[in-house]
Design a protein around this motif. Structure first.
Motif, mmCIF file in Angstrom:
data_model
loop_
_atom_site.group_PDB
_atom_site.id
_atom_site.type_symbol
_atom_site.label_atom_id
_atom_site.label_comp_id
_atom_site.label_asym_id
_atom_site.label_seq_id
_atom_site.Cartn_x
_atom_site.Cartn_y
_atom_site.Cartn_z
ATOM 1 N N ALA A 172 12.822 6.518 11.004
ATOM 2 C CA ALA A 172 12.289 7.879 11.050
ATOM 3 C C ALA A 172 12.804 8.676 9.853
ATOM 4 O O ALA A 172 13.999 8.672 9.553
ATOM 5 C CB ALA A 172 12.689 8.558 12.345
ATOM 6 N N ALA A 173 11.886 9.368 9.173
ATOM 7 C CA ALA A 173 12.252 10.096 7.954
ATOM 8 C C ALA A 173 13.159 11.283 8.234
ATOM 9 O O ALA A 173 13.943 11.695 7.370
ATOM 10 C CB ALA A 173 10.994 10.549 7.229
ATOM 11 N N ASN A 174 13.058 11.853 9.446
ATOM 12 C CA ASN A 174 13.873 13.026 9.774
ATOM 13 C C ASN A 174 13.964 13.174 11.290
ATOM 14 O O ASN A 174 13.369 12.391 12.044
ATOM 15 C CB ASN A 174 13.282 14.296 9.135
ATOM 16 C CG ASN A 174 11.805 14.476 9.482
ATOM 17 O OD1 ASN A 174 11.409 14.417 10.644
ATOM 18 N ND2 ASN A 174 10.980 14.686 8.450
ATOM 19 N N SER A 177 -1.110 14.303 3.343
ATOM 20 C CA SER A 177 -0.122 15.215 2.771
ATOM 21 C C SER A 177 1.212 15.107 3.490
ATOM 22 O O SER A 177 2.263 15.379 2.920
ATOM 23 C CB SER A 177 -0.627 16.663 2.855
ATOM 24 O OG SER A 177 -0.780 17.062 4.210
ATOM 25 N N GLN A 178 1.190 14.672 4.779
ATOM 26 C CA GLN A 178 2.428 14.511 5.521
ATOM 27 C C GLN A 178 3.003 13.108 5.383
ATOM 28 O O GLN A 178 4.152 12.882 5.698
ATOM 29 C CB GLN A 178 2.179 14.799 7.012
ATOM 30 C CG GLN A 178 1.847 16.249 7.320
ATOM 31 C CD GLN A 178 1.600 16.468 8.795
ATOM 32 O OE1 GLN A 178 1.576 15.536 9.576
ATOM 33 N NE2 GLN A 178 1.412 17.718 9.177
ATOM 34 N N SER A 179 2.199 12.164 4.936
ATOM 35 C CA SER A 179 2.651 10.775 4.912
ATOM 36 C C SER A 179 2.419 10.093 3.569
ATOM 37 O O SER A 179 1.807 9.034 3.505
ATOM 38 C CB SER A 179 1.941 9.996 6.018
ATOM 39 O OG SER A 179 2.139 10.578 7.258
ATOM 40 N N PRO A 180 2.852 10.699 2.456
ATOM 41 C CA PRO A 180 2.655 10.016 1.179
ATOM 42 C C PRO A 180 3.565 8.790 1.095
ATOM 43 O O PRO A 180 4.780 8.887 1.238
ATOM 44 C CB PRO A 180 3.052 11.083 0.155
ATOM 45 C CG PRO A 180 4.028 11.964 0.882
ATOM 46 C CD PRO A 180 3.606 11.952 2.315
ATOM 47 N N GLY A 181 2.978 7.643 0.885
ATOM 48 C CA GLY A 181 3.783 6.443 0.734
ATOM 49 C C GLY A 181 4.576 6.095 1.966
ATOM 50 O O GLY A 181 5.665 5.533 1.860
ATOM 51 N N VAL A 221 0.829 -1.206 0.000
ATOM 52 C CA VAL A 221 0.000 0.000 0.000
ATOM 53 C C VAL A 221 0.863 1.256 0.000
ATOM 54 O O VAL A 221 0.611 2.193 -0.769
ATOM 55 C CB VAL A 221 -0.954 -0.019 1.215
ATOM 56 C CG1 VAL A 221 -1.657 1.330 1.378
ATOM 57 C CG2 VAL A 221 -1.985 -1.127 1.051
ATOM 58 N N THR A 222 1.884 1.300 0.837
ATOM 59 C CA THR A 222 2.705 2.516 0.915
ATOM 60 C C THR A 222 3.543 2.705 -0.348
ATOM 61 O O THR A 222 3.745 3.836 -0.799
ATOM 62 C CB THR A 222 3.606 2.494 2.155
ATOM 63 O OG1 THR A 222 4.426 1.320 2.149
ATOM 64 C CG2 THR A 222 2.781 2.526 3.429
ATOM 65 N N ILE A 239 8.985 5.978 8.326
ATOM 66 C CA ILE A 239 7.981 6.585 9.194
ATOM 67 C C ILE A 239 7.971 8.082 8.920
ATOM 68 O O ILE A 239 8.960 8.777 9.159
ATOM 69 C CB ILE A 239 8.275 6.283 10.674
ATOM 70 C CG1 ILE A 239 8.192 4.778 10.905
ATOM 71 C CG2 ILE A 239 7.287 7.018 11.578
ATOM 72 C CD1 ILE A 239 8.650 4.341 12.279
ATOM 73 N N HIS A 240 6.852 8.571 8.408
ATOM 74 C CA HIS A 240 6.726 9.968 7.996
ATOM 75 C C HIS A 240 5.983 10.832 8.996
ATOM 76 O O HIS A 240 6.017 12.059 8.893
ATOM 77 C CB HIS A 240 6.035 10.061 6.634
ATOM 78 C CG HIS A 240 6.928 9.711 5.491
ATOM 79 N ND1 HIS A 240 6.541 9.829 4.175
ATOM 80 C CD2 HIS A 240 8.189 9.229 5.446
ATOM 81 C CE1 HIS A 240 7.521 9.454 3.376
ATOM 82 N NE2 HIS A 240 8.529 9.075 4.129
#
Length: 508
Positions: free
Chosen positions: A322-324, A394-398, A296-297, A381-382
């Motif tokens: 973690a993305a950032n 909008s904060q977690s596309p894919g 899904v992602t 992880i977004h």
């Protein structure tokens, strides 16, 4: 990330060791004392009878040494353990402690990934804001327990209508005699449920004098999302039942024109959950759910992972994704805050697994967590969101969103629906009929459960042992697409739909 059966060939076997670094193997059937069992080409003579799903030592383990499964410690040996001995609560103890300091090492350039799944689609209900529901249902959401039964009676009398997949009321005992953050959590959950794309129409049902006031609750819902929402104050109506029926008829009229249409898999919001786990959950069902989260992602959709107490001991595997820095800080603070929640109430952070988990072969919380986090797949992880908050696409596309919530099945599945999940995958080794407001797809970790409880189980993940993880994943994705397109999940066929709200404060 621990290896799983996805990394091994499917072949008949009596026991499996996930990785060469592991000190234990897991029995895939009941084994007898004195039996010789092959593990990775090595013959192991059993010193004890080993139940299906339970562990035995494949290397000598000294007292005080870590015991490894999934390439990671699941606890420490409380005495010397010989090869072939049963490894469980009688000779292994948790090593978990309280809060920890974590350091962000930066986005993992060499992080594991999986090849994208083939493009898929499902038939869903497209909403004006672009979100897509897997159902077009009318939800009756009481603000307070005093009118919960009124909501259920209204739902029972509503009947069927063209274009409407069902009318469901979600009773609960809260909304009054609550204060501060506790009351705020109840209001947040109700408001967020009202915004789930599966609710084509919503009746907010209040009493009138409760703490969880309708006007304040309505302010949590954007004006543009109120066109399919109606409110009923029971104390203000001479005949609250007739008034409710009129509002339901009005909403049904608006929903009658809604139709399913073909949409890409990127429009799916996938919740992931486990309950009644056993030692097979981390071998079959949870890795399989992780593959679904990745499918899904990678398509551009979103997955949501919760049950924070059931990442204790495995949190570093998530923190590495973690993305950032901001996401890392939010996630590490969430884990430590949940540990403080336990400690402030005088409880150890390791007061888990449950009696059913232990009977199924899970020894410590570390072992349970290392199996549980596999449901989140390998996606970055977004975002990290609080209890009652909604996921922002909008904060977690894919990507994967981590949601604050306890492990309790009813509370966490409700929180996933409130966060925006339109279908939830629920792995189980012991079995449960529980369902949430959205389709709650039960995935059995073992053949025995799937065979004994076909009325509860939607998919048998132990197929991965027979046909391989890749083939099992393809079959499960077909099932998810069918359910997202309207085929009822077992919980829906059984009319098992309920909510649970996290009660954390005092009661007046």
């Amino acid at each position: 990330m621990p290896e799983t059966l996805a990394d091994t060939a499917a072949r008949p076997r009596d026991a499996v060791r996930i990785a060469a670094q592991d000190d234990v193997a897991v029995a895939l059937r009941a084994l007898e004392s004195g039996e010789d069992v092959e593990v990775d080409g090595q013959s192991v003579r059993l010193r004890d009878a080993i139940g299906a799903g339970h562990k035995f030592a494949v290397t000598p383990i000294a007292q005080g040494a870590p015991v490894r499964r999934y390439r990671a410690p699941i606890g420490v040996a409380t005495r010397d353990i010989a090869v072939g001995e049963h490894v469980h609560t009688h000779n292994v103890a948790t090593a978990l402690v309280g809060e920890r300091a974590y350091a962000f090492a930066g986005p993992q350039a060499g992080a594991e990934t999986r090849a994208p799944a083939p493009a898929r689609s499902f038939r869903g209900y497209v909403r004006p804001d672009g979100t897509v529901g897997t159902r077009n249902e009318l939800w009756i959401l009481p603000t307070v327990g005093c009118v919960g039964r009124l909501g259920e009676r209204l739902a029972q009398r509503a009947g069927n209508a063209p274009g409407v997949d069902g009318v469901h009321a979600f009773n609960h005992p809260f909304g009054c005699s609550q204060l501060g953050a506790d009351l705020d959590g109840t209001a947040a959950i109700i408001a967020s449920l009202a915004l789930n794309p599966n609710a084509g129409g919503v009746l907010l049902l209040g009493l009138g004098c409760e703490s969880n006031q309708l006007d304040a609750l309505l302010e949590r819902i954007p004006p543009e999302r109120r066109t399919r929402l109606r409110i009923l104050r029971a104390q203000s109506e001479g005949d609250e039942f007739a008034a409710g029926e009129a509002l339901i008829a009005e909403l049904m009229g608006l929903m009658a024109t809604d139709r399913r249409e073909e949409v890409p898999l990127s429009k799916l919001r996938l919740g992931v959950k486990c309950g009644g786990s056993d030692a097979m959950s981390g071998l079959t069902a949870n890795p399989l759910i992780g593959l679904m989260a990745d499918a899904v992602t990678q398509a551009g959709g979103a997955a949501i992972l919760t049950e924070i107490p059931e990442v204790f001991g495995a949190e570093t595997l998530l923190l590495e994704r973690a993305a950032n820095q901001e996401v890392f800080d939010k996630l590490s603070e969430l884990v430590n805050a949940f540990k403080r929640y336990f400690l402030d109430h005088g409880e150890p952070v390791s007061e888990n697994p449950s009696p059913g988990n232990i009977a199924g072969g899970i020894t410590t919380l570390e072992e349970k967590s290392l199996g549980a986090v596999q449901k989140g797949g390998l996606a970055p992880i977004h975002d990290v969101i609080g209890y009652g908050e909604r996921m922002s696409l909008s904060q977690s596309p894919g990507g994967l969103t981590v949601l604050e919530g306890p492990g309790n099945d009813a509370v966490s599945t409700t929180a996933l629906a409130a966060a925006g999940a339109t279908i939830t995958l629920f792995s189980t080794g012991r079995g449960t009929p529980l369902g949430s407001p959205v389709p709650t797809v039960k995935i059995a970790s073992n053949h025995s459960l799937a065979e004994r409880k076909p009325g509860w189980i939607d998919f048998d993940a132990a197929l991965a042992l027979d046909i391989g993880m890749e083939a099992a994943a393809a079959a499960l994705l077909d099932r998810i697409v069918a359910i997202a397109s309207g085929e009822p999940a077992r919980n829906e066929s059984n009319d098992e739909r309920a909510i649970g709200i996290w009660k954390r404060g005092v009661t007046l």
